[in-house]
Design a protein around this motif. Structure first.
Motif, short mmCIF file in Angstrom:
data_model
loop_
_atom_site.label_atom_id
_atom_site.label_comp_id
_atom_site.label_asym_id
_atom_site.label_seq_id
_atom_site.Cartn_x
_atom_site.Cartn_y
_atom_site.Cartn_z
N PHE A 272 2.48 -51.84 -29.28
CA PHE A 272 1.05 -52.00 -29.49
C PHE A 272 0.56 -51.49 -28.25
N VAL A 273 1.43 -51.93 -26.95
CA VAL A 273 0.97 -51.95 -25.58
C VAL A 273 0.45 -50.67 -25.07
N GLN A 274 1.33 -49.79 -25.69
CA GLN A 274 1.10 -48.51 -24.86
C GLN A 274 0.78 -47.34 -26.02
N HIS A 275 0.14 -48.03 -27.19
CA HIS A 275 -0.16 -47.21 -28.35
C HIS A 275 -1.41 -46.29 -28.24
N PRO A 276 -1.31 -44.96 -28.45
CA PRO A 276 -2.44 -44.10 -28.18
C PRO A 276 -3.70 -44.80 -29.02
N ASP A 277 -3.65 -45.41 -30.24
CA ASP A 277 -4.93 -45.95 -30.80
C ASP A 277 -5.15 -47.05 -30.10
N ARG A 278 -4.85 -47.82 -29.02
CA ARG A 278 -5.42 -48.77 -28.27
C ARG A 278 -6.81 -48.49 -27.66
N LEU A 279 -7.62 -49.23 -27.70
CA LEU A 279 -8.98 -48.95 -27.33
C LEU A 279 -8.30 -48.81 -25.51
#
Ligand SMILES: Cc1cc2nc3c(=O)[nH]c(=O)nc-3n(C[C@H](O)[C@H](O)[C@H](O)COP(=O)(O)O)c2cc1C
Ligand code: SF4
Ligand code: SF4
Ligand code: SF4
Ligand code: FES
Lengths: 354, 553
Positions: A272-279
Motif C-alpha cells: 500500500f505504501v507505493q500503491h498507485p491507488d494511494r491518495l
C-alpha cells in the motif's frame, strides 16, 4: 568454576553450554550453515567442527556440550581443509551460489563462506540436488529449491518458532527435497506465510518474492530500523529501500519483542505504501457529491469544521478516532494526542488492537 | 471422508507403545499403499502434523503411496545378488511391476524376491520357491559353539525344544542384577551389531541411569549387505533372543522391550509373535515373572525399509514415530534412549549370546575364543565362495582358515581376489590383508573392521571398480540425508565410480575421491558416512591399476 581453553584462551562457562556458544562469546568465528541461534542445534552441515584434544575425530561444536578442562582449537589447517571440502561439496549441488541479497536475511551466508574458504574451485561436479517448485504461485515465497542445501533450517524454524509444522522433508539422501504434504503448494497446508523460512534460508532457495521484484532497480539497498505498526506486539523490522523505493522488510534479529520473528502482515503487507491507488493529495467532497482534489488548507478546514460541529451539538464524547495500522507510529501518536487534548475524550483506538 | 475401519485401527494402535509404524503397516497391509486420505486420518488421529507424517512415510522405501504398491514384486539387487544375475531376474519380472530393493539379507541363497509378505528365492522366475531360512552347516572343525550351540536341534523354535528359559530362571531365582551384569562383563561379550561396545558396561550404565520406564531394544534391522546371521537366529532360535532380552531387562530394571525387525524378514514376524505368546503363557514374560517382582513385556515392531534405522539413534526415532535421522551423541541411549529414558540397544546376536553365558559362566565363553580373544562371532559368508552361509567362528580364527578350509574357497578353483569386511562398511581386504585373523585388533590394523561380521568374497574374475560402485551406490541410496558430508559425498563418490562425473585424469580423480573420503570419515554425523569411504580408500590402496583402467575406458 568450569573453564575450557579455546584457541589458547581460557574461557569460563556455565555447564550445559555448547562449545559453539562459548566460542562465539570468545569471538572465534566458527563457520556454520545449519545453525540458527534461535533453533535447537541440529548438526547437519558439519562446518562447525573443531578439534578437541584427546578426541580422535573433529567434534561438531554446535551440538557438543563443553566439559571442564576441554582444550579446543577452532581453526587448524586440518579443520579448515574439511571446511573447504564441505563448502566445495555443497557448492557443487547448486545451480548457483551468488544470489540477490533481497532474497532474504540470511541469503548471503553460503556465498560468504565459499569466499572465506576459497571454495570456488568447481571441484566435485555432479548431479544437482533439489528441484524448484515452480508451480507454487503464491505471492510471497519463491521456492527455488535448485539452491537448497538441505540444512533443514526452514523446516525447523517453522516447527520450533512458528509451531506451524507446514514444511517437511521428502525422501532421503541426495534425493532429499523440502516439501509440504503431498508436494502441494504452501497454501494447501498449514503455512501462515510468516516468511520465517525465507529469512533463515542460508542460500536464498526460499526467497522473498515481493522484495526480488526490485532486483533490477538501480542503487544499493538501504536499511532503516522501525517498528511494525500492525499490532501491539511491536516487532522490530528493518525496512529495505532501493532506488528510493520501499522494496522489502527484514525482521530484526535483535528486536526485543520479536527476536527475528514476524507474521505475514509485518513481513509482506507493505504494498500500500507505493500503491498507485494511494491518495497523493487530499480530496474534498463538493456540492456535486463527488470527491475533488483540494489543498491541505481547504481539507483541514473542512475536517475541523465537521469535528467542531459534532462536538458543539453532542458534546466531547461524540467524537471517536480509530488510527490506521497502515499509518506510521508518529501518526498514531498524533491522533491520540489530537483526540485526548483536542476533545478531552479518551475515545481513541487503533485498528491493530483488535 | 472417514472410513470406520481406519478409525478402528487408529483407536486400536493409538494407546499402544510405539504405535506409528504398526498403525501404518496395518493400513498398508489393508490397502497395499498409503493414500492421501489415510494419511490425513492418521495425522488427525495421532495429532501429528500432516507434513511431517507425509515426509516420514516417504523416507521408508517399502511404504508405497500408490497402487499396486505392496503386492508388486521387489527383487534384491544387493551386491551379492548382482553377482548372481539379479538384474536379469528384475528385467524378467518387470512385466509384473517389479522394482529393485537393497540387499535383503539372504545373500546365502539364490536371489530373493519379496512379494507382499512372502519371500521367494531363485535365479530366474521359473525357479522361485518359498522356503525356510537355511540352518547353518555343522562347524567344520567340530569346535564348541555359543549361539549356534543348539540351533540345529529339532523343535528348537518352540519353548519345549529350546529347553525352557533356564538362564533367566537361574538369574531371577538366584542372582541380583549386579551379578548378571558381572557375568556378562567378565565374559568379555562385546556388541555384535558393529560397534563392538562391551555389553556388560552398557547394561551397567542403564542399571545406574536414573529415569523410568527403562527399555530393551533388540536391533533386528540387519540391513548391512552381506549380513544374514540375525535372521537365522530369529527364525530358528527365537527363544534365545527373547530370553537374552529378558536377561537384559532383569539386569537393568527395564520393564518393556521392542524387537525392531527389518521389513524384509516377513517370515520372522509370526515366529517371534508365537514365541512371545508361548513365553507369556507360562509366565516368562508379563507381570511378576516366575513369581518375582520382575515384570517385562516384549513388542515386535516392523521397520519399513531403511538401512539407517539399524543405527541406534535412528532406530529410536523410528520407534517413536519421528523422522528417522540419527541422533546427535552424546547423550547416548543408555541415558536418553526410547522416549529419552535409559535404554539398552543390543544386536540380536549379542542378546542371543547372553543365555548360554549365564548358563555356562563367563570363563566358558571367554575360553571359546582363540589366544587372548574372548568368545565367538557369527560370520555371514557370501559371494564367490563354495559353501556360503553363517559360521560361528572362534574370535581370532585366521581369515584364510574360514575361507579355504571351512568354506571351500572360491568355486571352480578360482583364486579369491578380495573380500569385504563388516558387510560393506569395512571396505575391501586384498593381497597381504588375507593374513588377518578374525578379531577387531587384527582387522583394524588394516584400516577396516570386523563389525557385524558379513564377508563378501570376490574371485579373480571380478571387476573391483564395478564392485566398489555397487557398494557406494548402496550407501548413497541409504544415506539419510541429514549431514552434508555423507549426503553429498556418497553421491559424488558413486558418480565417480560409475564414470558419470568427475575428472578424467587419475591424479585429479584420486585427489577428489580422497578429499571427499577424508572429510566424510572425519566429519560425518554417524557411522554410515564415516564407513562409506573405506570402500574407495581400500579400492585405491589395493587396486590402483583397476581404477586407472576404469578411467582410461
Ligand atoms: C548405518 C548403521 C547401521 C547399523 N545397522 C545395524 C543393524 O542393522 N543391526 C545392529 O544390530 N546394529 C546396527 N548398527 C549398530 C547400532 O547403532 C548399535 O551400535 C548396535 O545395535 C548396538 O548393539 P550391540 O552393542 O549389541 O552391537 C548400525 C550402525 C550404523 C551406523
Ligand atoms: S512462511 Fe512461516 S508458516 Fe509458512 S512455511 Fe514458512 S515458516 Fe512455515
Ligand atoms: S530451503 Fe533453504 S533453509 Fe530450507 S533446507 Fe533448503 S537451504 Fe535450508
Ligand atoms: S552420516 Fe549419512 S546416514 Fe549418517 S547422519 Fe549423516 S547423512 Fe545420515
Ligand atoms: S552448525 Fe554445527 S553442524 Fe551445522
Amino acid at each position: 568454576m568450569t573453564t575450557l581453553t579455546i584457541d589458547g584462551q581460557q574461557q569460563s562457562f556455565t555447564p550445559g553450554e555448547t562449545i559453539y556458544e562459548i566460542a562465539e562469546r570468545a569471538h572465534a568465528d566458527i563457520p556454520t550453515l545449519c545453525y540458527d541461534p534461535r533453533l535447537k542445534a541440529f548438526g547437519a552441515c558439519r562446518l562447525c567442527v573443531v578439534e578437541v584434544e584427546g578426541v580422535r575425530n573433529p567434534v561438531a561444536s554446535c551440538t557438543a556440550k563443553a566439559t571442564d578442562g576441554m582444550v579446543v582449537r577452532t581453526a587448524t589447517p586440518t579443520i579448515d581443509k574439511h571446511r573447504k571440502t564441505l563448502l566445495e561439496l555443497v557448492a557443487s549441488e547448486n545451480r548457483e551460489v551468488d544470489v540477490d541479497p533481497l532474497r532474504g536475511y540470511a541469503s548471503q551466508e553460503l556465498a560468504m563462506l565459499v569466499d572465506r574458504y576459497d571454495a570456488r574451485t568447481g571441484r566435485f561436479r555432479g548431479k544437482a540436488s533439489g528441484k524448484s517448485q515452480e508451480t507454487d504461485q503464491n505471492p510471497f515465497i519463491l521456492r527455488d529449491y535448485d539452491l537448497c542445501i538441505s540444512c533443514y533450517r526452514c523446516v525447523r524454524v517453522c516447527a520450533e518458532q512458528e509451531g506451524d509444522h507446514a514444511i517437511s522433508v521428502r525422501n532421503r539422501g541426495f534425493e532429499t527435497q523440502i516439501t509440504v504434504e503431498f508436494d502441494g503448494d504452501l497454501k494447501s497446508g498449514t503455512c501462515t506465510f510468516c516468511g520465517q523460512c525465507v529469512q533463515t534460508c542460508p542460500t536464498g532457495a526460499l526467497a522473498d518474492r515481493k522484495a526480488i521484484r526490485a532486483t533490477e532497480l538501480p542503487g544499493p539497498i538501504e536499511k532503516a530500523r522501525t517498528v511494525c505498526p500492525y499490532c501491539g506486539v511491536g516487532c522490530s523490522v528493518d525496512l529495505q529501500a532501493k532506488g528510493g523505493k520501499l522494496v522489502g522488510v527484514l525482521p530484526a534479529m535483535d528486536g526485543p519483542a520479536n527476536e527475528g520473528a514476524l507474521c505475514i502482515k509485518g513481513q509482506f503487507a507493505f504494498d500500500f505504501v507505493q500503491h498507485p491507488d494511494r491518495l497523493a493529495s487530499p480530496l474534498v467532497r463538493r456540492e456535486d457529491g463527488e470527491l475533488h482534489p483540494a489543498s491541505w488548507d481547504e481539507a483541514l478546514d473542512r475536517a475541523a469544521g465537521g469535528f467542531m460541529k459534532a462536538r458543539d451539538m453532542h458534546g466531547r464524547h461524540s467524537v471517536y478516532a480509530v488510527a490506521s495500522g497502515r499509518a506510521p507510529h508518529e501518526a498514531a501518536y498524533a491522533v491520540q494526542k489530537f483526540i485526548r487534548v483536542g476533545f478531552m475524550t479518551n475515545q481513541v483506538d487503533n485498528c491493530s488492537r483488535a | 471422508m472417514t472410513s470406520p475401519r481406519t478409525q478402528e485401527l487408529i483407536e486400536h494402535w493409538r494407546d499402544q507403545p510405539a504405535p506409528l509404524l504398526s498403525l501404518l503397516h496395518a493400513l498398508h497391509d489393508r490397502d497395499g499403499f498409503l493414500s492421501d486420505g489415510v494419511l490425513r486420518e492418521v495425522a488427525r488421529g495421532l495429532r501429528a502434523p500432516l507434513a511431517d507424517l507425509y515426509g516420514t512415510v516417504t523416507f521408508y522405501h517399502h511404504f508405497a503411496r500408490f497402487p499396486p504398491g505392496k503386492s508388486a514384486p521387489r527383487v534384491c539387487t544387493g551386491p551379492v545378488c548382482r553377482l548372481r544375475g539379479a538384474d536379469a531376474l528384475l528385467d524378467e519380472l518387470r512385466k509384473d511391476g517389479a522394482t529393485p530393493m537393497a540387499c535383503s539379507g539372504r545373500c546365502d541363497e539364490p536371489i530373493p524376491v519379496l512379494t507382499g509378505d512372502e519371500v521367494h528365492v531363485g535365479v530366474d522366475s521359473a525357479s522361485l520357491v518359498n522356503r525356510p531360512t537355511p540352518l547353518p552347516a555343522v562347524r567344520p572343525d567340530g569346535g564348541e559353539e555359543c549361539v549356534f550351540g543348539g540351533i540345529r536341534d529339532a523343535g528348537r523354535a518352540k519353548l519345549a525344544g529350546y529347553g525352557g528359559w533356564a538362564a533367566l530362571e537361574r538369574a531371577v531365582r538366584e542372582q541380583s542384577s549386579e551379578q548378571v551384569i558381572a557375568t556378562i562383563t567378565d565374559s568379555g561379550l562385546a556388541g555384535r551389531g558393529g560397534a563392538c561396545f562391551l555389553t556388560g558396561t552398557k547394561w551397567n550404565a542403564v542399571l545406574e541411569a536414573p529415569g523410568e520406564p527403562k527399555t530393551i531394544v533388540c536391533n533386528a534391522d540387519e540391513g548391512e549387505p552381506g549380513c544374514f546371521k540375525d535372521r537365522v537366529l530369529l527364525d530358528h532360535d527365537p527363544h534365545a533372543v527373547l530370553e537374552g532380552m529378558a536377561l537384559a531387562a532383569y539386569a537393568t530394571g527395564a520393564t518393556q522391550g521392542f524387537v525392531y525387525l527389518r521389513y524384509e524378514y516377513p517370515q520372522t514376524m509370526p515366529i517371534l509373535e508365537a514365541a512371545i505368546a508361548e513365553a507369556e503363557a507360562v509366565g516368562l514374560l508379563g507381570e511378576r515373572i516366575l513369581g518375582s517382582d520382575f515384570s517385562f513385556r516384549i513388542h515386535v515392531r516392523r521397520g519399513a525399509g531403511a538401512y539407517i534405522c539399524g543405527e541406534e539413534g535412528s532406530l529410536l526415532n523410528s520407534l517413536e514415530g519421528k523422522h528417522p535421522f540419527p541422533r546427535n551423541r552424546p547423550p547416548f541411549p543408555v541415558t536418553h534412549g526410547y522416549n529419552d529414558k535409559p535404554t539398552v540397544v543390543n544386536n540380536v546376536e549379542t542378546l542371543a549370546s547372553a543365555p548360554p553365558i549365564v548358563r555356562n559362566g563367563a570363563e566358558w565363553y571367554r575360553g571359546l575364543g582363540l589366544g587372548d580373544h574372548a568368545g565367538t562371532k557369527l560370520i555371514s559368508l557370501s559371494g564367490d565362495i563354495a559353501r556360503p552361509g553363517n559360521y560361528e567362528v572362534p574370535i581370532g580364527l585366521p581369515l584364510r582358515t574360514l575361507l579355504d578350509d571351512w568354506a571351500g574357497g572360491a568355486p571352480g578353483g578360482k583364486a579369491i581376489k578380495a573380500v569385504t569386511m563388516a558387510g560393506l562398511s569395512g571396505g575391501f581386504l586384498a593381497g597381504d590383508d588375507f593374513a588377518v585373523t578374525l578379531d577387531e585388533p587384527s582387522i583394524r590394523a588394516r584400516g577396516s573392521f570386523l563389525g557385524a561380521g558379513g564377508i563378501i568374497v570376490y574371485d579373480e574374475t571380478r571387476d573391483m571398480v564395478v564392485a566398489a560402485h555397487d557398494v557406494m551406490k548402496f550407501f548413497a541410496h541409504e544415506s539419510c540425508g541429514k549431514c552434508f558430508p555423507c549426503r553429498i559425498g556418497t553421491q559424488r563418490l558413486t558418480e565417480r565410480l560409475a564414470g558419470e562425473a568427475g575428472p578424467a585424469s587419475l591424479a585429479d580423480w584420486q585427489s577428489e575421491v580422497v578429499d571427499i573420503g577424508t572429510t566424510m570419515k572425519a566429519t560425518s554425523a554417524c557411522g554410515l558416512g564415516m564407513a562409506a569411504p573405506l570402500v574407495t580408500e581400500s579400492l585405491l590402496r589395493c587396486f590402483p591399476e583397476e581404477v586407472e583402467k576404469h578411467l582410461g575406458a
